[in-house]
Write a protein that holds these residues in place. Sequence first.
Motif, PDB file in Angstrom:
ATOM      1  N   ASP A 100       0.834  -1.205   0.000  1.00 54.15           N
ATOM      2  CA  ASP A 100       0.000   0.000   0.000  1.00 54.15           C
ATOM      3  C   ASP A 100       0.867   1.253   0.000  1.00 54.15           C
ATOM      4  OD1 ASP A 100      -2.471  -1.343   0.022  1.00 54.15           O
ATOM      5  OD2 ASP A 100      -2.352  -1.633   2.187  1.00 54.15           O
ATOM      6  N   GLY A 150       2.265   1.756  -3.445  1.00 55.57           N
ATOM      7  CA  GLY A 150       1.214   2.169  -4.368  1.00 55.57           C
ATOM      8  C   GLY A 150       0.817   3.621  -4.183  1.00 55.57           C
ATOM      9  N   CYS A 181       1.403   6.772  -6.907  1.00 54.54           N
ATOM     10  CA  CYS A 181       0.232   7.558  -7.312  1.00 54.54           C
ATOM     11  C   CYS A 181       0.450   9.033  -6.987  1.00 54.54           C
ATOM     12  CB  CYS A 181      -1.012   7.023  -6.603  1.00 54.54           C
ATOM     13  SG  CYS A 181      -2.521   7.967  -6.943  1.00 54.54           S
ATOM     14  N   PRO A 236       0.070  -0.016 -10.988  1.00 50.22           N
ATOM     15  CA  PRO A 236      -1.277   0.514 -10.776  1.00 50.22           C
ATOM     16  C   PRO A 236      -2.309  -0.400 -11.432  1.00 50.22           C
ATOM     17  CG  PRO A 236      -0.139   1.757 -12.482  1.00 50.22           C
ATOM     18  CD  PRO A 236       0.869   0.818 -11.894  1.00 50.22           C
TER      19      PRO A 236
END
Length: 473
Positions: free
Chosen positions: A176, A179, A183, A210
């Motif tokens: 997480d 990610g 982003c 992604p």
Amino acid sequence: MDHQQVVRDVTVRLPMASTTPEACRWTVTALSRHTSATISVLIEVHDRLRCIAATGAWQVFATVPARTGIVGRVYATGATAVVPDVTVDPDYLPVRPDVTAELCVPVTDPTGRTIGVLDLQWTDPVDLAPWREIAQRLATRLGARITALGGPPAESRSEKLLRHAAALSSAPTEGDVLGVATCAAREVSTLSTAVLLIADAGEVRIGPAPLNPNGLETRIRAELTEAEPAALARMIERAHRYGAGYTLGEAGHPPTEDYQPLTRAGVRTLVAVPVGPPDAGGVLLVADERSLRPDPTTVSLMELLAGQAWTTLDRLRTLARLREQASSDPLTGLRHTGPFGQRIAAATPGRTALLAIDVDGFKTVNDTYGHQAGDQVLVGLARALEGALRHGDELYRIGGDEFVAVIEVSRPEEAVRIAERLTEAARRVGRTISVGVALPRPGESPDRTLHRADQALYAVKRQGRDGVQLSAA
């Protein structure tokens, strides 16, 4: 008070506003000439209400969650709130101690969609009825002007970074974190692609992709996957040795050899930022297939993001190590009594076997050669027993020289065969062990099953050690 004059004073200036913040500021300033109220305009930006203009308050909330307070309620419902006594409204957000009444109306675009709120708060007695009509008319005009100017203001890069920093700090897993970081890099930099390379146990891993990767992202990942590990390590080493770097978007300047996999993928613009320490960190690669010119501010924001990502990642890894240390034996690395209790509590009657294991003559080793020699025996034996177990079998150290294996079997004879493999493994490292085997019965407590395995082990000891016994009762 001439209410028509109030509306005219505000609306006459709105057509001259060239930006949304300017339109909001002029509305607040003109309106403040006719009332002592605390006035603010909050407009939606991403998932929050941002205060664009305000006057008359000791402290103004910069942003408010979309459903918080009276302003959040009005924004969420699109219904005007007339609150003659704020002390009885649980949603009131205090901005000064002497406020008595509040009027909040939605700011809508020409289609009727709520894009913000106009809020007024009074400390003196006030007739709210006429002000409600005035505020609604002004909010309608303000909404129309904001729409004509292109809508609510865009989220600034610093606001995006702050939002993503909050998401990073609450990310529950390493995946997480990676990610969210990539982003955030894409959104804050405005470049199309971001990839993280992380050094992990001597290897370089590519961060998670992604959900909907673009073409450049797909090509970059393919090139990095095919590249030699040494090439990926050089990218990380370069960033940590020399610091963050970026292209100038100028044609005719070939990239260094380290970045050849990226240029083959079509990268024409690149920001490379070190992440974490050189020996355990990585590099954040933010790229685009267009020839752009990132400015130093963009690089600085990427460095802040990389620092936040590593802080969160390091915290998660530290917590994982602490949990592992709390649940494992520091000498052998095997799990100990806590996890063992949880495991046998979930044992399947008739399918799970407990193998109680005791090292024969271990006290003699400690008494003759000392505890350091005894520790070496335990470590070597633990590795030998682990190697003799099947994939999925679990080995625990529950005492000084006491081990328990938890295995899944189809019948008792299978458990006995595995126990015999353990005795053979122990002999190969110059030791012998006694093993008692028991299978949980329906309704039997884990402690009772372990007790039966121990009784079988003691039977082996009485018979001369170095053997296996299946519990019969």
